[in-house]
Design an enzyme around this catalytic site. Structure first.
Site, PDB file in Angstrom:
ATOM      1  N   TYR A  31       0.800  -1.226   0.000  1.00 12.97           N
ATOM      2  CA  TYR A  31       0.000   0.000   0.000  1.00 12.97           C
ATOM      3  C   TYR A  31       0.838   1.283   0.000  1.00 12.97           C
ATOM      4  O   TYR A  31       0.296   2.374   0.159  1.00 12.97           O
ATOM      5  CB  TYR A  31      -0.939   0.015   1.208  1.00 12.97           C
ATOM      6  CG  TYR A  31      -0.253  -0.260   2.535  1.00 12.97           C
ATOM      7  CD1 TYR A  31       0.617   0.654   3.109  1.00 12.97           C
ATOM      8  CD2 TYR A  31      -0.480  -1.455   3.213  1.00 12.97           C
ATOM      9  CE1 TYR A  31       1.240   0.411   4.304  1.00 12.97           C
ATOM     10  CE2 TYR A  31       0.139  -1.721   4.428  1.00 12.97           C
ATOM     11  CZ  TYR A  31       0.984  -0.776   4.967  1.00 12.97           C
ATOM     12  OH  TYR A  31       1.608  -1.020   6.168  1.00 12.97           O
ATOM     13  N   GLY A  77      10.382   6.691   2.007  1.00 19.73           N
ATOM     14  CA  GLY A  77      11.375   5.611   2.083  1.00 19.73           C
ATOM     15  C   GLY A  77      11.691   5.159   3.513  1.00 19.73           C
ATOM     16  O   GLY A  77      10.918   5.326   4.416  1.00 19.73           O
ATOM     17  N   ARG A 145       3.114  -6.214   4.386  1.00 18.31           N
ATOM     18  CA  ARG A 145       4.409  -5.599   4.680  1.00 18.31           C
ATOM     19  C   ARG A 145       5.505  -6.661   4.574  1.00 18.31           C
ATOM     20  O   ARG A 145       5.790  -7.387   5.522  1.00 18.31           O
ATOM     21  CB  ARG A 145       4.412  -4.978   6.091  1.00 18.31           C
ATOM     22  CG  ARG A 145       3.469  -3.799   6.231  1.00 18.31           C
ATOM     23  CD  ARG A 145       3.671  -3.095   7.560  1.00 18.31           C
ATOM     24  NE  ARG A 145       4.968  -2.464   7.657  1.00 18.31           N
ATOM     25  CZ  ARG A 145       5.272  -1.258   7.166  1.00 18.31           C
ATOM     26  NH1 ARG A 145       4.354  -0.560   6.520  1.00 18.31           N
ATOM     27  NH2 ARG A 145       6.481  -0.756   7.324  1.00 18.31           N
ATOM     28  N   CYS A 263      -2.772  18.240  11.465  1.00 14.46           N
ATOM     29  CA  CYS A 263      -3.249  18.894  10.255  1.00 14.46           C
ATOM     30  C   CYS A 263      -4.567  18.286   9.790  1.00 14.46           C
ATOM     31  O   CYS A 263      -5.458  18.994   9.304  1.00 14.46           O
ATOM     32  CB  CYS A 263      -2.201  18.823   9.142  1.00 14.46           C
ATOM     33  SG  CYS A 263      -1.618  17.155   8.742  1.00 14.46           S
ATOM     34  N   CYS A 284       3.376  19.227   0.974  1.00 16.18           N
ATOM     35  CA  CYS A 284       2.994  18.222   1.960  1.00 16.18           C
ATOM     36  C   CYS A 284       3.602  16.896   1.536  1.00 16.18           C
ATOM     37  O   CYS A 284       3.871  16.676   0.352  1.00 16.18           O
ATOM     38  CB  CYS A 284       1.462  18.127   2.031  1.00 16.18           C
ATOM     39  SG  CYS A 284       0.815  16.732   2.971  1.00 16.18           S
ATOM     40  N   ASP A 285       3.770  16.011   2.497  1.00 19.75           N
ATOM     41  CA  ASP A 285       4.298  14.681   2.217  1.00 19.75           C
ATOM     42  C   ASP A 285       3.395  13.909   1.257  1.00 19.75           C
ATOM     43  O   ASP A 285       3.870  13.040   0.530  1.00 19.75           O
ATOM     44  CB  ASP A 285       4.428  13.927   3.550  1.00 19.75           C
ATOM     45  CG  ASP A 285       4.965  12.532   3.384  1.00 19.75           C
ATOM     46  OD1 ASP A 285       6.017  12.374   2.743  1.00 19.75           O
ATOM     47  OD2 ASP A 285       4.335  11.601   3.900  1.00 19.75           O
ATOM     48  N   CYS A 326     -20.509  18.708   3.679  1.00 22.54           N
ATOM     49  CA  CYS A 326     -19.558  18.730   4.783  1.00 22.54           C
ATOM     50  C   CYS A 326     -19.848  19.889   5.736  1.00 22.54           C
ATOM     51  O   CYS A 326     -19.802  19.723   6.964  1.00 22.54           O
ATOM     52  CB  CYS A 326     -18.138  18.858   4.256  1.00 22.54           C
ATOM     53  SG  CYS A 326     -17.486  17.361   3.487  1.00 22.54           S
ATOM     54  N   CYS A 335     -13.733  15.959  12.120  1.00 23.20           N
ATOM     55  CA  CYS A 335     -12.920  15.476  10.989  1.00 23.20           C
ATOM     56  C   CYS A 335     -12.395  16.609  10.115  1.00 23.20           C
ATOM     57  O   CYS A 335     -11.409  16.432   9.403  1.00 23.20           O
ATOM     58  CB  CYS A 335     -13.736  14.514  10.139  1.00 23.20           C
ATOM     59  SG  CYS A 335     -14.976  15.291   9.080  1.00 23.20           S
TER      60      CYS A 335
END
Length: 435
Positions: A31, A77, A145, A263, A284-285, A326, A335
């Protein structure tokens, strides 16, 4: 869990997620959202942050800090692939750059499979915080994994955990909620709890293929909510005082303080920048792509990049781009529309921008809200939120007694208004009360 609802040891400055080896990893988790980022770079790329980029990055990190500690998350990574010599240089530069009295807070987010005795010694010596990836027991963990040769990794992660604990380092555990783990909520949670883990972060897996379709490894939205509900019901009755589940803690912050600290639970985002191995800075990542590249630490100020019009707009869009459904939702305060990366579905009125996990959020917060609010009340009254466990024990005992005394034609003790024989007796739910 004590009475304070102040975020624990929150850094005073924005966090940066540093990628010293870019997307390179020794595992091949089914994933993973980051492995394909290698395509952003040339085929002969080394994927190792140079000393000059490292110095520029750390100089920018401390120049943009509002105070101590200066928090750096070494990510990937797999960040341990950078090697101990790399981090020795990094920490020497940090010591050189830090004003008197300031400190750095370094964190590794690692899969743990490379964490031998020398790494464990190094982590303990330098007081590095550790986030360790562990998807429950061997069956759920090893399903998705594995290493690049397809071999199981669970036993190696447990060995890493033992090495860290032997040196007084207690890592946080990052557990993904994917199609496999979602099917075994209590087994996953109980394995981690019984392992003695004190801090757990459950991370929903929402991955898409090149055509935009959700991958089979991703969690179903309803299953995500049910996963959290089952664990919450166990945790709130037995484990509030010994296990911190980050998502539950965030819900408690919202009920007591009116806002979360992450966040994903905040109205806006954009203050957690990702710094790739070549110095490139991204919004952002989860948005490491050409469209969201802000600049580079080798030529730009991190502070300027974080406050640039494009980044401010990126962060505010989390609030401003919410669809009407929303805005009218009773659990919006919890949320906040979820992570923008997952807003690719449509509302009941076919309006774009609904979060893929919406149904899960509605199920969980709708289910847990009253308990979270009670815990907030206890804390604000100067009592321990864990006191709720005693209150629920009394409630559950009374409920169990009501079911034991109920006759077939009595109103069902669950409060549905139907006769017992047509409600919980018929469904078998009565057999599980008090279990």
């Amino acid at each position: 869990m004590g009475t304070s609802l102040v975020s624990p040891d929150t850094p005073t400055t924005a966090v940066t997620i540093a990628k010293p080896v870019g997307p390179i990893c020794n595992l091949h988790c089914e994933y993973c959202y980051y492995l394909d980022k290698a395509e952003l770079f040339a085929g002969d790329e080394r994927f190792k942050m140079s000393d000059s980029v490292l110095r520029d990055y750390l100089a920018q990190a401390i120049a943009g800090a509002h105070g101590s500690p200066v928090h750096v998350v070494w990510h990937g990574g797999e960040p341990l692939l950078a090697g101990r010599a790399f981090y020795e240089r990094a920490f020497a530069i940090q010591a050189e750059l830090a004003p008197e009295g300031w400190r750095w807070l370094n964190s590794f987010q690692t899969n743990g499979t490379l964490l031998d005795d020398r790494w464990a010694d190094f982590i303990a010596e330098h007081r590095i915080a550790v986030g360790l990836s562990l998807d429950g027991g061997p069956d759920t963990h090893d399903a998705l994994r594995h290493d690049r040769r397809g071999r199981a990794t669970h036993h190696r992660v447990l060995e890493a955990l033992a090495r860290l604990r032997a040196r007084g380092v207690e890592p946080d555990v990052l557990c993904t909620v994917n199609a496999t783990t979602a099917a075994e909520p209590l087994a996953v949670y109980r394995f981690l709890r019984d392992l003695g883990v004190s801090w757990i972060q459950f991370i929903p897996v929402v991955a898409r293929d090149r055509d935009g379709a959700v991958t089979p490894e991703s969690v179903d939205p309803a299953a995500f909510g049910d996963f959290l509900n089952e664990i919450f019901d166990e945790w709130v009755r037995h484990d509030v005082n010994r296990v911190v589940v980050q998502g539950f803690l965030e819900g408690l912050f919202v009920t007591a303080n009116g806002r979360g600290t992450l966040c994903v639970t905040s109205e806006t985002c954009g203050q957690v920048l990702a710094v790739e191995h070549d110095g490139s800075v991204y919004a952002c990542d989860h948005f490491v792509d050409p469209e969201h590249r802000l600049g580079s630490v080798t030529s730009d100020s991190l502070l300027d990049l974080a406050s640039s019009p494009s980044q401010v707009a990126f962060g505010q869009a989390k609030r401003d781009a919410l669809p009407t459904q929303c805005r009218q939702c009773p659990v919006l305060s919890f949320c906040r529309g979820g992570c923008p990366k997952d807003r690719f579905t449509t509302t009941d009125d076919a309006e774009a921008g609904l979060n893929y996990l919406c149904e899960g959020y509605r199920r969980f917060y709708g289910h847990a809200r009253s308990r979270l609010e009670r815990m907030g009340e206890l804390a604000l009254a100067g009592q321990r939120p864990s006191s709720i466990m005693g209150e629920l024990a009394v409630e559950d005992a009374q409920r169990l007694r009501a079911f034991q005394l109920a006759r077939r034609n009595d109103p069902c003790p669950c409060g549905s208004g139907r006769k017992y024989k047509h409600c919980c007796l018929a469904t078998g739910h009565a057999r599980n009360v008090g279990a």
